[in-house]
Scaffold this motif. Structure first.
Motif, PDB file in Angstrom:
ATOM      1  N   THR A  65      -8.061   2.501  -2.460  1.00 47.75           N
ATOM      2  CA  THR A  65      -9.173   1.753  -1.901  1.00 47.75           C
ATOM      3  C   THR A  65     -10.369   1.766  -2.838  1.00 47.75           C
ATOM      4  O   THR A  65     -10.994   0.733  -3.097  1.00 47.75           O
ATOM      5  CB  THR A  65      -9.578   2.368  -0.553  1.00 47.75           C
ATOM      6  N   CYS A 123      -9.775  -0.478  -5.622  1.00 45.50           N
ATOM      7  CA  CYS A 123      -9.954  -1.858  -5.188  1.00 45.50           C
ATOM      8  C   CYS A 123     -11.427  -2.212  -5.177  1.00 45.50           C
ATOM      9  O   CYS A 123     -11.843  -3.278  -5.652  1.00 45.50           O
ATOM     10  CB  CYS A 123      -9.411  -2.054  -3.782  1.00 45.50           C
ATOM     11  N   SER A 133      -6.992   6.522  -0.330  1.00 46.94           N
ATOM     12  CA  SER A 133      -8.419   6.283  -0.571  1.00 46.94           C
ATOM     13  C   SER A 133      -8.702   6.084  -2.048  1.00 46.94           C
ATOM     14  O   SER A 133      -9.623   5.340  -2.399  1.00 46.94           O
ATOM     15  CB  SER A 133      -9.295   7.392   0.003  1.00 46.94           C
ATOM     16  N   ILE A 145     -10.235  -6.487   1.673  1.00 45.67           N
ATOM     17  CA  ILE A 145     -10.254  -6.659   0.220  1.00 45.67           C
ATOM     18  C   ILE A 145      -9.423  -7.870  -0.180  1.00 45.67           C
ATOM     19  O   ILE A 145      -8.249  -7.974   0.176  1.00 45.67           O
ATOM     20  CB  ILE A 145      -9.731  -5.377  -0.460  1.00 45.67           C
ATOM     21  N   LEU A 168       0.805  -1.206   0.000  1.00 44.85           N
ATOM     22  CA  LEU A 168       0.000   0.000   0.000  1.00 44.85           C
ATOM     23  C   LEU A 168       0.850   1.273   0.000  1.00 44.85           C
ATOM     24  O   LEU A 168       0.652   2.159  -0.830  1.00 44.85           O
ATOM     25  CB  LEU A 168      -0.930  -0.025   1.216  1.00 44.85           C
ATOM     26  N   THR A 175     -16.388  -2.029   4.855  1.00 47.32           N
ATOM     27  CA  THR A 175     -15.709  -1.039   4.021  1.00 47.32           C
ATOM     28  C   THR A 175     -16.418   0.306   4.078  1.00 47.32           C
ATOM     29  O   THR A 175     -15.801   1.348   4.307  1.00 47.32           O
ATOM     30  CB  THR A 175     -15.691  -1.515   2.566  1.00 47.32           C
ATOM     31  N   ALA A 179      -8.412   4.957   5.508  1.00 46.64           N
ATOM     32  CA  ALA A 179      -8.058   4.542   4.155  1.00 46.64           C
ATOM     33  C   ALA A 179      -7.244   3.257   4.189  1.00 46.64           C
ATOM     34  O   ALA A 179      -7.429   2.362   3.354  1.00 46.64           O
ATOM     35  CB  ALA A 179      -7.275   5.651   3.481  1.00 46.64           C
ATOM     36  N   VAL A 194     -14.938   3.695   5.544  1.00 46.71           N
ATOM     37  CA  VAL A 194     -14.811   4.830   4.628  1.00 46.71           C
ATOM     38  C   VAL A 194     -15.554   6.035   5.186  1.00 46.71           C
ATOM     39  O   VAL A 194     -15.087   7.174   5.120  1.00 46.71           O
ATOM     40  CB  VAL A 194     -15.340   4.449   3.235  1.00 46.71           C
ATOM     41  N   THR A 225      -9.424   0.044   5.374  1.00 43.01           N
ATOM     42  CA  THR A 225     -10.366  -0.538   4.424  1.00 43.01           C
ATOM     43  C   THR A 225      -9.750  -1.708   3.671  1.00 43.01           C
ATOM     44  O   THR A 225     -10.434  -2.663   3.321  1.00 43.01           O
ATOM     45  CB  THR A 225     -10.779   0.532   3.395  1.00 43.01           C
ATOM     46  N   VAL A 226      -8.478  -1.584   3.430  1.00 39.13           N
ATOM     47  CA  VAL A 226      -7.820  -2.608   2.625  1.00 39.13           C
ATOM     48  C   VAL A 226      -7.931  -3.980   3.286  1.00 39.13           C
ATOM     49  O   VAL A 226      -7.856  -5.007   2.611  1.00 39.13           O
ATOM     50  CB  VAL A 226      -6.344  -2.207   2.407  1.00 39.13           C
TER      51      VAL A 226
END
Lengths: 488, 555, 168, 114, 382, 191
Positions: E292, E295, E289, E124, E33, E147, E117, E151, E120-121
């Motif tokens: 994200t 993604c 973000s 995923i 990231l 998520t 931010a 966010v 959130t990953v």
């Protein structure tokens, strides 16, 4: 029985509200008053439809969450009648609202729908949803006259205390339904034996009662009432005094008499205390009031106390008396607010002095206000009397079982005398004020005249022939789902 | 089953409705309607009085009421109330008295110059309520009608009342009377609940309770509630202070109706409900009542002596007279109670007459302060004479109905409460003699004062309002009546109410058996029932079976 | 050695209560923004408790709705109105003290009654599955769901009416 | 688990059950009430009210877990929804008041007094 | 080595999973990231330069690497070392804190921006499997809700930055950003509902698996077994994707929706008062973000790690396959990153009322209608 | 006056054509830059900045410096108007005290003891030039001021004067001096 047939009255009400809302888009601003007539007519049609023989039989729907029984039908008709009159009031009130008159009508209808659902709720979830629909609608309605500071203040006060009561109610529901493991009133009453000794359950029930006490403005949860009554637009105050209060009462009855009848019996002392304190507080505080709406606010607190009286009796007489009392209260209060609304139209103040010389300026208004005051004071031959009569009877009957009720009885008697004092203060202002400055006749719009005629007819009809109502109420309670029939 | 009583009650009420529909500026027509209605009901009351059959008392069975009419009103499992009217000996006299007073009160209401429509409407309501109260056999309806009659009082005093203390008087009378009514209502409901027959019908209650009496606990609670509740309505010492004040402030007709008729409803209820239904309560509380009635007689008489205002004097004397009735009730004897009922009738007429006269004086002279009045006998011979007679009746001169009543009460009470009777005699004869004579002296005799210098008698004449004259056929009739009543016979007409009341007083004074013969049977039953539980006491009070001695009451 | 979930419980509970206390009675600041931020923290840590109770959906919704929307709205309003007046006001000790005493009493009652309650529940097995919740929502609880939808409509109308500019 | 055991030596605490959650919820509720009572800023009061609602949510979820039914969770769903609506209306109202009166302090709401 | 492996196998499964999770977190965060964030900044600068007839960063060089013949100057010309220079600069620059700011929030705000931010990953799925491990840090059942929840917390950073700066332009930026993000979150959330209606799960891995089998949501022909139903639902998905894409621009405060930081009106909005590392955190937050959002688009509409060729639509069984999936995923993300960057230089800024109008009066109704239409289509398809 | 906005057409409201247009333009430039090497450095000038300095055009307004008149005298009279008007408060003037030299030429009022411009603060707005009554300060062509320390970037009077050079103009003091001399030659009769 199809669930949707059972809730057809509510569906019709909501659809009417939506219709008004949508119709607003195509109607010229000048003609929007017409929407009020449509709304009132619609409510009248729904009211009439509730008497239709084609209407479905009693039953439950949505997994026993919703009950359609005599009690709920009575209250639905009650709410419809109240809303009908309030809508007529609102039509006259329209020009005092800066923006959103059609929204005003539809909000009244949505609140009405909430009340009707509340009357039928047999489950904490439904009760909560219905109660909140009412409350949130009233947040908006109370502050509808945004250009008036009073209205906004009333809205904020109602907001904070209403939300507080919601908090209590919800926490109460959480504890009660959690301990019992069910949210359904009838299932709860079946499990009551197991849980009624549980302290958490009782605490939860107390919180729940507190929350509902807020809605009906019972002592010590009454603090919002005077300010809100004073500040809100007159039709809203009227609806608040009648509809919201009755919704609180019916929910209190459902919770106490259907869900936890045994606990209610053992709590009758507590209920009696609340009732007595409410009556006394409302009556005493009403004495020095100068603002008519505020006066009626305190009087409504006292009346909440009287309604609690019937509940504190925890017997069937009491329940019937509550219904009879409410019916009388409906017409009297609405008539009073109609008159106040007309008089304060030009005065921009609702000080009691605006009534000066009313008997000369408009004998009809004077008569209507006098009758409503007399009815509220509980004097024959008007509707209020019989309700008080039955309430006293129920409490005496309960008193023959337990002692504290006699104290309550004494309080009630004293309060009636006190209430006569301030109601007569109003009558005095109407008939023999010294400083009459304005002698011009007050124009009474035909809508308002019609409203007053309906209210007065109601007051006299129920006062002279209470038999109709008492029979209907007793029958309503007999057919009510739950343990009403078992109440002595 | 007879519709006579129902008709009697409904005549004023229907008339009230008619008045409500007539526009307010047709004042003369409104008066005519009111007068006509009270006249018709007077006729009906006389008819009922004549029709009433005096009956003896058979202790084996309960008395039956005459001219009964019963309609189911509410029949549910929560409450059961019927419209039930009927009369017995106790109520028939009161009914007649009420009708006479109502007519008289309507007649003297010419003095009202503002808001006639509302005034007559209220007066008619009051009349109907009074009739209803005396006729009702269902206690709910008794209460209902009584309240119906009371409420107009408050408004009338407030709106058409006089004097600086008007507001204060209005509030006081309203609150006292409501308190009394509420106490009584609670008592009645408690009676309903504890009697267990699901009815407030006096007939049913009597029947049920004579078979199975109320528990003594219930009796000891309900009886005082009724006694004091209704007592407050009557002006029982020490709850009497509203009465003189209220009457002093009230317009003439209201004072006449209330002091004369409505007050009696409370006494009537005590005799009708409290005594026969709750013998144990009677036994417990009668001594208290006996003491309190001395308060009424002596204290109020004494207060009356100190009054400077004619109306206050009359008011206090009226409360003092109530003491005699209480004494009669407290005696629990046939003679005493019969006397009490006779006083009720007599005092109704007397009070109405007194207030009618004082009202007239007020309207002509503009004051009722006794030191501002004087020499009226010369200025207003008719009124003066009537007033002398009225005051004489008030201090119990034989020949007037009051004398009979007071005599009977004292005779009846002598055996039971001799000490009290001494007080009563002292109060009734000496004190009332003092203040009545003083009043006569200062109001009627002596030199004319500034206020009374220029007054005359029955000189008021008013033109017919144009709005009523120009009504075509109806207008012609109106004009005829107006000229008939306001023209040649004007003076005679204005004298009629006083003459009527005076005549009734003298009639019942000279022929008391007209009343007593009707009363005795019913009272005998009351006495019998009120002694039912404590036979020892019953024998002590009335050694011989009560019904047999009724004839002795004729004086 | 307590199970790991218990440790997390104590962690989250302590955090929830601490942040809750900071919302209402922060000794350092009476700034509404601080209260709001602590309320967000309360909510977030509470959703941790939700996760421990296997109510995953609600945990997410709690953050999404409360922290993500409701509290932002709060913050928005606080900032928009620039409310910081309370800092300048005198703190009313006596009335606050009485209120606090009453609340402590209430808390004592609550805790006492919770302590004495006899809980006979079975071992928890339920999972707050989204599907089950959704099915329940649209089946058994359909009516309240619909009522709430009307309620949202009402709220929308209300907000628009209350916040739109005066026409005159 | 033993990973943690190796590093942390925790005091022995009772196993966590319904009552623990209820206690937290009750305390949170009381904190909310406390906030409403002692704070005078309308917005903070309103936040305290949200705290109360959240306390109820916690209690309901805990009950739902230990009762093995989802009723409580559905209720929480409704409460969250309603609370959001309530906040929206409430804040709009407060903003409207502020525009008119320039205050967000309950003690300044004094238009109507006895 | 063997003993190490043995020791590893002897550990409890829980411990193993904890270790794996930690590795995944650290790996994703620091190996993927952060570099991606750094190089997307470079990409942005380069692409913008190309679009504006410039060269972009081409001077930063490292002492030794820069002197490698051919490769060194080439890398320098490409600006490969620029992010390093930027990083060093951010750290070393003077951190200036104005006197009037609200200190605590001033310090907190940049961190609060960055954390959501990155968080959130966590849910995923950036690949199918690598060995025995699923290539997702936390495979939540309510992944998408998580998520959205996280966010939605992102707005606090900006709001607090605006508040803490205690000065008008940052404040206006913060306020604008709040309103904008709340508004578009709604449209965004509603736009993805049809996806879940079709798939019936909220778990992101399941969503990818479904797409791998039945065709990508936005490109139904990208499937080995193509179904008629997915073609019928294609228009709905296009609408969904369109709304999602545009909302993503608004959510990340990117042009044409960068009202909160519009430099010409608000002098860079909420980060006006920030400098050096604190500013860099905001900067990184924005790019994080964006990643994200990319993604999410890849996962929801473009089949995640799947590709309907070479059997890449099945979860990988070998290490190579796993790496290939990760590469596919990253490639798809890069595509969207380029789109993000490109759009920035392609479109002018919206007016604020247009922005709100677009969100509330276009997207939300359209998204609602889309849900309805999808439901109807699904009713007829099934 | 309120001018109504032109209502957008349908396609304008859809935004799609604009997006397409933007895409076309940017792609064209992108293609040209990357594949044809048509960068600004190549087409407009012969290289990039540090190597190839940019030639500013006539009238460019860069850093503000103080100027002297033809006689080499300081024009600034230390009126401090520029200090007052300077938006970023970059100018700092120390007026001459009682004991210091008031001016370096005759018949002038006074000159600043010290005159500093902090070039780190200066935003080249030109207000100082605008406001100067003596035309003593001018924005000149320097656009790239660098230094190794903050202190270096605060330019004092000497540095400013040396950088500013000479600017003729009205030569107010000279004229005044001449006028004074003329008055000595032709004294006015006052009787």
């Amino acid at each position: 029985m199809n669930s949707y047939q059972l809730i057809s009255l509510e569906i019709a009400t909501v659809l009417l509200g939506l219709g008004i809302l949508v119709a607003d888009l195509w109607i010229a601003p000048a003609k929007r008053r017409m929407l009020g007539f449509i709304a009132a007519a619609g409510v009248a049609v729904i009211f009439a439809a509730s008497f239709s023989p084609a209407f479905p039989d009693f039953g439950t729907a949505f997994g026993k969450m919703y009950v359609f029984d005599g009690l709920s039908l009575f209250f639905k008709r009650f709410f419809l009648a109240a809303a009908f009159i309030v809508l007529l009031l609102a039509i006259d009130f329209a020009d005092r609202i800066a923006v959103g008159i059609s929204e005003f009508y539809s909000l009244i209808l949505f609140a009405l729908a909430g009340m009707m659902f509340a009357a039928s709720s047999n489950d904490f979830t439904l009760m909560f949803a219905a109660l909140e629909l009412i409350t949130i609608t009233f947040y908006v309605l109370t502050s509808f006259q945004r250009n008036k500071l009073q209205s906004l203040e009333a809205g904020v006060k109602y907001l904070i205390l209403g939300a507080l009561s919601t908090g209590f109610t919800v926490f109460g529901i959480a504890l009660v339904s959690g301990i019992a493991g069910t949210t359904n009133f009838i299932e709860l009453s079946a499990k009551l034996k197991d849980v009624s000794g549980d302290p958490v359950f009782l605490v939860g029930l107390l919180l729940l009662t507190t929350g509902l006490g807020f809605k009906i403005a019972a002592f010590p949860f009454h603090v919002w009432a005077p300010d809100v009554y004073q500040g809100s637009p007159a039709p809203v105050t009227a609806f608040l005094a009648v509809g919201s209060k009755a919704a609180g009462i019916v929910l209190l009855m459902r919770v106490l008499f259907v869900a936890v009848p045994e606990v209610a019996k053992s709590w009758s002392g507590l209920l009696a205390f609340i009732s007595g304190a409410t009556i006394l507080y409302g009556s005493l505080c009403a004495i020095p009031q100068r603002s008519l709406k505020r006066l009626l606010g305190y009087s409504s607190i006292a009346n909440a106390g009287f309604l609690m009286l019937g509940i504190a009796a925890v017997n069937k007489d009491g329940a019937t008396a509550v219904l009879v009392y409410l019916a009388g209260y409906l017409f009297a209060v609405l008539a009073a607010f109609t008159v106040i609304s007309i008089i304060t139209r030009n005065a921009e103040s609702d000080d009691i002095s605006v009534l000066a010389g009313l008997s000369k300026r408009s004998p009809m208004l004077a008569a209507a206000l006098t009758f409503s005051m007399v009815s509220l004071a509980g004097i024959p031959p008007l509707a209020g009397f019989f309700g008080k009569f039955l309430l006293l009877k129920s409490i005496i009957k309960a008193g023959s079982v337990s002692g504290p009720h006699f104290v309550l009885l004494a309080v009630a008697v004293i309060a009636v005398v006190i209430s006569l004092y301030y109601y007569f203060g109003v009558i005095r202002a109407i008939f023999w004020s010294k400083d009459v400055s304005d002698h011009s006749p007050i124009p009474v719009p035909s809508v308002m005249a019609f409203t007053l005629a309906v209210c007065m007819a109601g007051m006299f009809l129920l006062g002279v022939f209470p038999g109709i109502l008492v029979d209907a109420d007793a029958e309503a309670l007999n057919s009510a789902v739950g343990v009403f029939a078992r109440l002595r | 089953m007879s519709l006579l009583l129902t008709t009697l009650i409904s005549v004023p009420l229907i008339a009230a409705l008619i008045v409500a529909l007539i526009p307010g500026n047709f004042r003369f027509i409104i008066r005519l309607v009111a007068l006509g209605a009270t006249l018709v009901s007077l006729g009906l009351a006389v008819a009922a009085f004549v029709q009433f059959q005096p009956q003896g008392f058979d202790p084996a069975k309960l008395a039956t009421f005459q001219m009964q009419h019963k309609v189911a009103w509410i029949t549910s499992d929560v409450i059961n109330i019927n419209y039930h009217v009927g009369v017995d000996g106790i109520s028939i006299g009161l009914l007649l008295m009420a009708a006479i007073v109502a007519f008289a009160a309507t007649s003297v209401s010419w003095e009202i110059k503002t808001g006639e429509k509302t005034f007559y409407l209220l007066l008619l309501l009051m009349t109907g309520g009074a009739f209803g109260a005396f006729c009702s056999l269902d206690l709910f309806f008794f209460y209902f009608f009584n309240e119906l009659a009371l409420v107009p009082t408050f408004i009338m005093i407030g709106v058409w009342g006089r004097g600086p203390q008007k507001n204060y008087a209005t509030y006081q009378i309203t609150l006292y009377l409501t308190l009394g009514a509420m106490l009584a209502l609670v008592g009645l409901i408690a009676l309903y609940v504890s009697a267990g027959v699901d009815s407030l019908d006096i007939v049913t209650l009597k029947e049920a309770l004579s078979k199975k009496a109320l528990s003594s606990g219930a009796q000891s609670v309900i009886f005082p509630l009724l006694l004091f509740g209704f007592g407050i309505l009557v002006g029982l010492f020490p709850f009497h202070s509203w009465a003189p004040l209220g009457y002093a402030a009230a317009p003439t007709a209201t004072a006449m109706m209330h002091a004369g008729v409505l007050k009696k409803a409370g006494l009537y209820a005590i005799i009708r409900v409290a005594l026969p239904l709750m013998p144990e309560g009677v036994a417990k509380w009668m001594p208290v009542l006996a003491v309190l009635c001395v308060g009424n007689i002596i204290y109020c008489g004494w207060v009356a002596m100190r009054q400077k205002d004619l109306n206050m004097l009359i008011g206090n004397s009226s409360v003092a007279h109530m003491g005699f009735v209480f004494l009669g009730i407290a005696s629990e004897s046939l003679i005493g109670l019969t006397g009490a009922v006779v006083i009720m009738v007599a005092h109704g007429l007397l009070a109405a007459l007194s207030y009618g006269l004082s009202g007239y004086v007020y309207n002509t002279t503009g004051t009722l302060k006794m030191d501002e009045l004087g020499g009226l006998l010369r200025k207003m011979p008719f009124i003066g004479v009537a007033m002398v007679m009225c005051f004489m009746a008030g201090c119990g001169l034989p020949g007037f109905a009051n004398f009979n009543g007071e005599m009977l009460v004292m005779v009846g009470a002598w055996k039971v409460l001799p000490n009290i009777v001494v007080f009563a005699a002292w109060g009734g004869l000496v004190i009332s003699g003092i203040y009545m004579l003083r009043a006569i002296r200062s109001v009627l005799h002596g030199p004319a004062q500034a206020r009374t210098e220029k007054v005359g008698e029955f000189v008021i004449k008013e033109p017919l309002p144009a709005s009523e004259g120009g009504l075509g056929f109806l207008g012609a009739i109106t004009a005829f009546f107006h000229s008939a009543l306001g023209g040649g016979v004007w003076q005679l007409w204005r004298k009629l109410p006083y003459a009527l009341l005076l005549a009734s007083l003298i009639l019942f004074g000279c022929f008391p058996s007209l009343l007593t013969s009707k009363i005795k049977g019913s009272i005998a039953e009351v006495v019998n029932l009120s002694h039912k539980v404590s036979p020892a006491k019953a024998t002590a009070v009335a050694p011989t079976p009560a019904p047999l001695n009724v004839a002795d009451t004729r004086n | 050695m307590p199970p790991i979930s218990d440790i997390f419980f104590y962690l989250f509970a302590a955090m929830t209560l601490f942040c809750g206390l900071m919302v209402v009675a922060n000794p350092l600041s009476r700034n509404p923004v601080t209260s709001a931020i602590f309320l967000v923290l309360t909510i977030v840590s509470m959703s941790g408790l939700f996760v421990l109770l296997h109510a995953f959906f609600l945990a997410a919704v709690q953050i999404l709705v409360y922290a993500g929307a409701v509290m932002v709205l709060f913050l928005f309003v606080i900032m928009l109105l620039d409310i910081k007046e309370e800092e300048r006001r005198k703190f009313k000790v006596i009335s606050s003290g009485i209120g606090a005493l009453a609340v402590f009493g209430t808390a004592a009652i609550f805790l006492k009654s919770i302590g004495t309650t006899q809980w006979k529940g079975a071992t928890p097995t339920i999972e707050g599955s989204t599907v089950a919740l959704g099915k329940l929502l649209f089946d058994k609880f359909l009516l309240p769901f619909e009522i709430v939808s009307v309620l949202l409509l009402v709220a929308m109308i209300g907000v628009i009416l209350l916040s739109r500019k005066e026409l005159k | 688990m033993n990973l943690l055991a190796a590093t942390v030596d925790l005091p022995s605490l009772p196993p966590v059950g319904l009552q623990h959650y209820l206690a937290v919820s009750a305390l949170l509720f009381c904190l909310g009430v406390l906030g409403v009572l002692i704070r005078r800023n309308i917005l903070v009061m309103y936040m305290s009210l949200e705290l109360m609602l959240n306390a109820s949510n916690l209690a309901l979820v805990a009950f739902s877990r230990f009762n093995n039914n989802l009723n409580g969770q559905v209720m929480v769903f409704f409460i969250i929804t309603v609370a959001a609506a309530e906040v929206a209306v409430g804040l709009a109202l407060i903003v409207a008041l502020y525009r008119k009166r320039q205050t967000a302090h309950v003690e300044d709401l004094t238009t109507m007094k006895l | 080595m063997d003993s190490l492996l043995q020791h590893w196998n002897s550990l409890a499964p829980l411990t193993q999973s904890v270790v794996f999770s930690t590795l995944k977190v650290l790996g994703v965060l620091f190996l993927a990231l952060l570099p991606m964030v750094a190089y997307s900044v470079l990409a942005e600068r380069k692409i913008s330069a190309f679009i504006q007839d410039r060269q972009g960063p081409n001077r930063a060089s490292l002492p030794l690497l820069g002197s490698i013949p051919i490769l060194g100057p080439l890398l320098t010309k490409l600006g490969i070392w620029q992010p390093l220079a930027d990083g060093v600069k951010s750290i070393l620059k003077e951190d200036f804190t104005p006197s009037y700011v609200r200190k605590a929030y001033f310090w907190l705000a940049p961190a609060i921006t960055l954390i959501p931010a990155f968080m959130t990953v966590g849910v995923i799925p950036f690949g199918s499997t690598l060995g025995s491990q699923k290539m997702v840090i936390a495979d939540l059942n309510v992944g998408i809700l998580y998520t959205f929840g996280i966010v939605s917390l992102g707005v606090y950073g900006i709001v607090l930055a605006g508040y803490a700066s205690n000065s008008k332009y940052p404040f206006l930026g913060g306020i604008r950003s709040t309103a904008q993000m709340i508004s578009y979150e709604l449209a965004m959330g509603m736009s993805v509902i049809p996806v879940f209606m079709i798939i019936g799960k909220l778990n992101l891995s399941d969503i990818i698996t479904h797409q791998a089998q039945h065709g990508w949501m936005a490109l139904p022909f990208m499937a080995t077994q193509q179904t008629f139903a997915s073609y019928l639902l294609w228009p709905c998905m296009i609408v969904s994707f369109g709304i999602f894409l545009v909302s993503a621009f608004a959510e990340t405060n990117r042009l044409p929706f960068d009202l909160p930081e519009s430099e010409t009106e608000l002098v860079a909005g909420y980060n006006t008062e920030y400098s050096s590392m604190k500013f860099a955190l905001f900067f990184m937050g924005e790019y994080a973000s964006m990643i994200t959002a990319s993604c999410m688009m890849v996962v929801l509409f473009f089949g995640g790690w799947s590709l309907p060729f070479f059997g890449l639509d099945q979860p990988a069984t070998s290490i190579i396959g796993g790496l290939a999936h990760i590469a596919i995923f990253v490639a798809k993300i890069l595509f969207f990153m380029v789109v993000f960057i490109w759009v920035r230089w392609m479109l002018p800024r919206f007016r604020y009322d247009q922005l709100m109008d677009l969100g509330w009066r276009r997207f939300i109704p359209v998204a609602l209608a889309n849900i309805l239409v999808t439901a109807v289509v699904m009713y007829f398809v099934r | 006056m309120i001018v109504d906005r032109k209502p957008l057409s349908f396609w304008e409201r859809m935004y799609l054509p604009s997006i397409w247009g933007g895409l076309k333009i940017t792609s064209k430039h992108f293609y040209n830059t990357v594949f044809k090497g048509q960068t600004g450095g190549n087409t407009l000038s012969k290289g990039y900045y540090p190597e190839t300095k940019w030639d500013v055009a006539e009238g460019y307004r860069g850093a503000p410096y103080l100027v002297k008149d033809q006689d080499g005298a300081t024009k600034c009279v230390s009126c401090q108007l520029c200090e007052f008007v300077c938006p970023p408060k970059a100018i700092k003037i120390t007026p001459p005290g009682a004991d210091s030299q008031s001016a370096d030429r005759k018949n002038a009022e006074k000159m600043p003891r010290e005159f500093e411009i902090n070039m780190l603060r200066c935003i080249f707005c030109g207000f100082c030039q605008e406001v100067c009554p003596e035309e003593a300060i001018f924005l000149q062509k320097d656009y790239s001021l660098t230094g190794l320390a903050r202190g270096e970037m605060i330019f004092n009077k000497e540095k400013l004067l040396s950088l500013g050079g000479t600017s003729g103009g009205i030569q107010k003091w000279k004229h005044k001096l001449e006028e004074a001399k003329e008055q000595e030659v032709f004294p006015v009769e006052t009787k």
